[in-house]
Design a protein around this motif. Structure first.
Motif, PDB file in Angstrom:
ATOM      1  N   TYR A 111       0.836  -1.198   0.000  1.00  0.00           N
ATOM      2  CA  TYR A 111       0.000   0.000   0.000  1.00  0.00           C
ATOM      3  C   TYR A 111       0.874   1.253   0.000  1.00  0.00           C
ATOM      4  O   TYR A 111       0.699   2.167  -0.796  1.00  0.00           O
ATOM      5  CB  TYR A 111      -0.908  -0.015   1.235  1.00  0.00           C
ATOM      6  CG  TYR A 111      -1.781   1.215   1.368  1.00  0.00           C
ATOM      7  CD1 TYR A 111      -2.924   1.360   0.579  1.00  0.00           C
ATOM      8  CD2 TYR A 111      -1.471   2.211   2.289  1.00  0.00           C
ATOM      9  CE1 TYR A 111      -3.731   2.489   0.706  1.00  0.00           C
ATOM     10  CE2 TYR A 111      -2.273   3.338   2.419  1.00  0.00           C
ATOM     11  CZ  TYR A 111      -3.402   3.475   1.625  1.00  0.00           C
ATOM     12  OH  TYR A 111      -4.198   4.588   1.742  1.00  0.00           O
ATOM     13  N   TYR A 112       1.869   1.264   0.890  1.00  0.00           N
ATOM     14  CA  TYR A 112       2.721   2.449   0.985  1.00  0.00           C
ATOM     15  C   TYR A 112       3.661   2.610  -0.201  1.00  0.00           C
ATOM     16  O   TYR A 112       4.152   3.700  -0.460  1.00  0.00           O
ATOM     17  CB  TYR A 112       3.497   2.454   2.311  1.00  0.00           C
ATOM     18  CG  TYR A 112       2.633   2.988   3.425  1.00  0.00           C
ATOM     19  CD1 TYR A 112       2.172   4.301   3.378  1.00  0.00           C
ATOM     20  CD2 TYR A 112       2.222   2.186   4.476  1.00  0.00           C
ATOM     21  CE1 TYR A 112       1.347   4.802   4.364  1.00  0.00           C
ATOM     22  CE2 TYR A 112       1.404   2.672   5.476  1.00  0.00           C
ATOM     23  CZ  TYR A 112       0.967   3.991   5.415  1.00  0.00           C
ATOM     24  OH  TYR A 112       0.144   4.490   6.389  1.00  0.00           O
ATOM     25  N   SER A 113       3.914   1.497  -0.944  1.00  0.00           N
ATOM     26  CA  SER A 113       4.784   1.634  -2.121  1.00  0.00           C
ATOM     27  C   SER A 113       4.052   2.395  -3.231  1.00  0.00           C
ATOM     28  O   SER A 113       4.670   2.959  -4.122  1.00  0.00           O
ATOM     29  CB  SER A 113       5.226   0.262  -2.641  1.00  0.00           C
ATOM     30  OG  SER A 113       4.153  -0.406  -3.274  1.00  0.00           O
ATOM     31  N   MET A 114       2.698   2.426  -3.160  1.00  0.00           N
ATOM     32  CA  MET A 114       1.922   3.088  -4.222  1.00  0.00           C
ATOM     33  C   MET A 114       1.150   4.311  -3.754  1.00  0.00           C
ATOM     34  O   MET A 114       0.624   5.060  -4.554  1.00  0.00           O
ATOM     35  CB  MET A 114       0.939   2.072  -4.839  1.00  0.00           C
ATOM     36  CG  MET A 114       1.625   0.942  -5.573  1.00  0.00           C
ATOM     37  SD  MET A 114       0.452  -0.224  -6.294  1.00  0.00           S
ATOM     38  CE  MET A 114       0.027  -1.220  -4.872  1.00  0.00           C
ATOM     39  N   LYS A 115       1.060   4.504  -2.435  1.00  0.00           N
ATOM     40  CA  LYS A 115       0.255   5.602  -1.906  1.00  0.00           C
ATOM     41  C   LYS A 115       0.922   6.951  -2.191  1.00  0.00           C
ATOM     42  O   LYS A 115       2.136   7.052  -2.193  1.00  0.00           O
ATOM     43  CB  LYS A 115       0.102   5.413  -0.393  1.00  0.00           C
ATOM     44  CG  LYS A 115      -0.805   6.426   0.266  1.00  0.00           C
ATOM     45  CD  LYS A 115      -0.871   6.162   1.771  1.00  0.00           C
ATOM     46  CE  LYS A 115      -1.841   7.082   2.471  1.00  0.00           C
ATOM     47  NZ  LYS A 115      -1.314   8.422   2.668  1.00  0.00           N
ATOM     48  N   GLY A 116       0.104   7.971  -2.402  1.00  0.00           N
ATOM     49  CA  GLY A 116       0.669   9.315  -2.585  1.00  0.00           C
ATOM     50  C   GLY A 116       1.314   9.480  -3.947  1.00  0.00           C
ATOM     51  O   GLY A 116       1.133   8.667  -4.855  1.00  0.00           O
ATOM     52  N   ALA A 117       2.077  10.557  -4.093  1.00  0.00           N
ATOM     53  CA  ALA A 117       2.690  10.846  -5.387  1.00  0.00           C
ATOM     54  C   ALA A 117       3.845   9.894  -5.636  1.00  0.00           C
ATOM     55  O   ALA A 117       4.626   9.612  -4.742  1.00  0.00           O
ATOM     56  CB  ALA A 117       3.190  12.286  -5.405  1.00  0.00           C
ATOM     57  N   GLY A 118       3.944   9.412  -6.864  1.00  0.00           N
ATOM     58  CA  GLY A 118       5.056   8.526  -7.215  1.00  0.00           C
ATOM     59  C   GLY A 118       4.859   7.122  -6.677  1.00  0.00           C
ATOM     60  O   GLY A 118       4.029   6.887  -5.803  1.00  0.00           O
ATOM     61  N   THR A 119       5.619   6.196  -7.236  1.00  0.00           N
ATOM     62  CA  THR A 119       5.511   4.788  -6.835  1.00  0.00           C
ATOM     63  C   THR A 119       6.901   4.278  -6.499  1.00  0.00           C
ATOM     64  O   THR A 119       7.847   4.551  -7.227  1.00  0.00           O
ATOM     65  CB  THR A 119       4.933   3.954  -8.007  1.00  0.00           C
ATOM     66  OG1 THR A 119       3.692   4.524  -8.404  1.00  0.00           O
ATOM     67  CG2 THR A 119       4.720   2.507  -7.607  1.00  0.00           C
ATOM     68  N   ASP A 120       7.015   3.533  -5.406  1.00  0.00           N
ATOM     69  CA  ASP A 120       8.289   2.903  -5.065  1.00  0.00           C
ATOM     70  C   ASP A 120       8.288   1.551  -5.786  1.00  0.00           C
ATOM     71  O   ASP A 120       7.912   0.528  -5.228  1.00  0.00           O
ATOM     72  CB  ASP A 120       8.375   2.737  -3.533  1.00  0.00           C
ATOM     73  CG  ASP A 120       9.616   1.965  -3.103  1.00  0.00           C
ATOM     74  OD1 ASP A 120      10.385   1.530  -3.986  1.00  0.00           O
ATOM     75  OD2 ASP A 120       9.803   1.787  -1.885  1.00  0.00           O
ATOM     76  N   ASP A 121       8.701   1.607  -7.072  1.00  0.00           N
ATOM     77  CA  ASP A 121       8.576   0.411  -7.906  1.00  0.00           C
ATOM     78  C   ASP A 121       9.420  -0.761  -7.436  1.00  0.00           C
ATOM     79  O   ASP A 121       9.016  -1.909  -7.568  1.00  0.00           O
ATOM     80  CB  ASP A 121       8.920   0.749  -9.363  1.00  0.00           C
ATOM     81  CG  ASP A 121       7.863   1.659  -9.980  1.00  0.00           C
ATOM     82  OD1 ASP A 121       6.757   1.178 -10.231  1.00  0.00           O
ATOM     83  OD2 ASP A 121       8.150   2.862 -10.154  1.00  0.00           O
TER      84      ASP A 121
END
Length: 467
Positions: free
Chosen positions: A405-415
């Motif tokens: 969830y946190y890898s995609m939440k908000g601006a940008g993605t922690d791919d």
């Protein structure tokens, strides 16, 4: 060579697994040359990979020694429940408490099967003193506790393909990359529907048939996130964990979240395999690298994790849980300052079921849950590490759901995190992770992936995750 730490069903493998005499040994040095594109590492025993290749003409791993398709050690017959040692097949870790009291206000997941194999312990029904346990995102309530068995049968979204033919797959991949343009859909169809073990066989068949390195060819056809995802899928699981740890500590800065995610959640067997692989592939000592990249109580916690010595006995000792809860209270909330080594000792040595019982006892002793006490007594990386261990004890799929969830939440993605979790859990417990994700965030993992990614990368992620 099989990777016993990664059966496609159930997790985690516990004592008695693998059966005596079947422990795996790591492949000889040089079998997986170090991927290019990264600065060379010490231990010059490994041939350099050619400039354009990943992981080089040597390729990894050798053709021989992989189990036959579907031959993951310890896999139950289709439809069987994941086996937990010491519990009769099909049974979980104890019946639900009467009245369904759990960690308060948390809805229980669907399709549960509870066995009654172990003694019943009532869970605390709310938290006295009006203390709200540690919230997970969105503040919808406490960190969910995991029922004994969430679903029957296989828990990964990827299973070995039936009627698997490595040479036929290699031919399809060759055609997809030949000539002008690349047929990404053909690549997605194969990669997302084969187990990791089958992908290793395709890689070997490709080299035998065409005298070319499949990874090198894929690298030249792909780029960006799609390339990272495909390369991750073609690495053997233990190698991927070791590679991720090496990457997290290389160069300036350290990605502590990666160290926590891998070292605090894997089983003893998996950790020992990772330590061996790290040494044989990169010619480095994992514990030494961890020491030089971290400090203080966080360093001590990770060094404890690197030992792969957590107790893995599945039986819970309630007397000990009560004593540990008392000790933790006296080491933190019950005194001025914090005795960090007491937290480290208990959280690094007790089995996950034992820690779960300790958390339940602690909420009775301290009138607040252990997660929120850790948040009050610690900060920074050591707080994240200790919480990750407790969250895994409570509910491992929920821990990974929260990370996703946190890898995609908000601006940008922690791919990198998105790729790493989807790939590493795809044959272990991604089915449960999806269930928990939906329960915790009221949306499915796939809808979030759709809104955060695009193109072939999105298509391949969705093919792995399933709808």
């Amino acid at each position: 060579m099989s990777y016993p730490g990664y059966p496609p069903t159930g997790y985690p493998p516990f004592p008695g697994y693998p059966p005596a005499g079947q422990e795996s040994t790591f492949p000889p040095p040089g079998q997986y040359p170090y991927p290019t594109g990264f600065p060379p590492v010490g231990g010059g025993a490994y041939p350099p990979a050619p400039s354009s290749g990943y992981p080089g003409a040597g390729g990894y791993p050798a053709t021989a020694g992989y189990p036959t398709p579907g031959g993951y050690p310890g896999a139950p017959p289709p439809g069987g429940a994941p086996s937990y040692p010491g519990v009769p097949p099909g049974q979980g870790f104890g019946a639900p408490p009467p009245g369904g009291a759990g960690f308060s206000s948390y809805p229980q997941p669907p399709s549960q099967s509870y066995g009654s194999g172990l003694p019943q312990v009532p869970l605390p029904g709310g938290f006295p003193g009006g203390q709200v346990p540690s919230q997970y995102p969105g503040g919808q309530g406490p960190y969910p506790s995991q029922p004994a068995a969430m679903t029957q049968g296989v828990q990964g979204t990827i299973r070995p393909a039936a009627n698997f033919d490595a040479m036929r797959d290699a031919e399809v991949l060759r055609k997809a990359m030949k000539g002008f343009g690349t047929d990404e859909q053909a690549i997605v169809n194969i990669v997302a529907n084969r187990s990791n073990d089958q992908r290793q066989k395709i890689k070997a068949a490709f080299k035998t048939m065409y005298g070319k390195d499949l990874i090198k060819d894929l690298k030249s056809e792909l780029s960006g996130n799609m390339e990272e995802l495909i390369l991750a899928l073609f690495m053997p699981p233990t190698y991927y964990d070791a590679w991720s740890l090496r990457n997290a500590m290389k160069g300036a800065g350290t990605q502590e979240r990666v160290l926590i995610e891998i070292l605090c959640t894997r089983t003893n067997q998996e950790i020992r395999e990772i330590v061996r692989c790290y040494q044989s592939e990169f010619g480095r000592d994992l514990e030494k690298d961890v020491r030089s990249d971290t400090s203080g109580h966080f360093e001590r916690l990770l060094v404890s994790m690197c030992q792969g010595n957590r107790d893995e006995n599945q039986n819970v000792n309630h007397q000990l849980a009560q004593e540990d809860a008392q000790r933790l209270y006296q080491a933190g909330e019950g005194r001025l300052g914090t005795d960090e080594s007491c937290f480290n000792m208990i959280l690094a040595t007790r089995s996950f079921p034992q820690l779960k019982a300790t958390m339940e006892a602690y909420s009775r002793v301290a009138n607040r849950d252990l997660l929120s006490s850790v948040a009050r007594e610690f900060s920074g990386n050591v707080e994240s590490g200790l919480k990750s261990i407790l969250q895994c004890a409570l509910n491992r799929p929920a821990f990974f759901a929260e990370r996703l969830y946190y890898s995609m939440k908000g601006a940008g993605t922690d791919d990198s995190t998105l790729v790493r979790i989807v790939v590493t859990r795809s044959e272990i417990d991604l089915v449960q992770i999806k269930q928990m994700f939906k329960q915790m965030y009221q949306k499915t993992l796939s809808t979030m992936i759709v809104s955060d990614t695009s193109g072939d990368y999105r298509r391949l992620l969705l093919a792995i995750v399933g709808q």
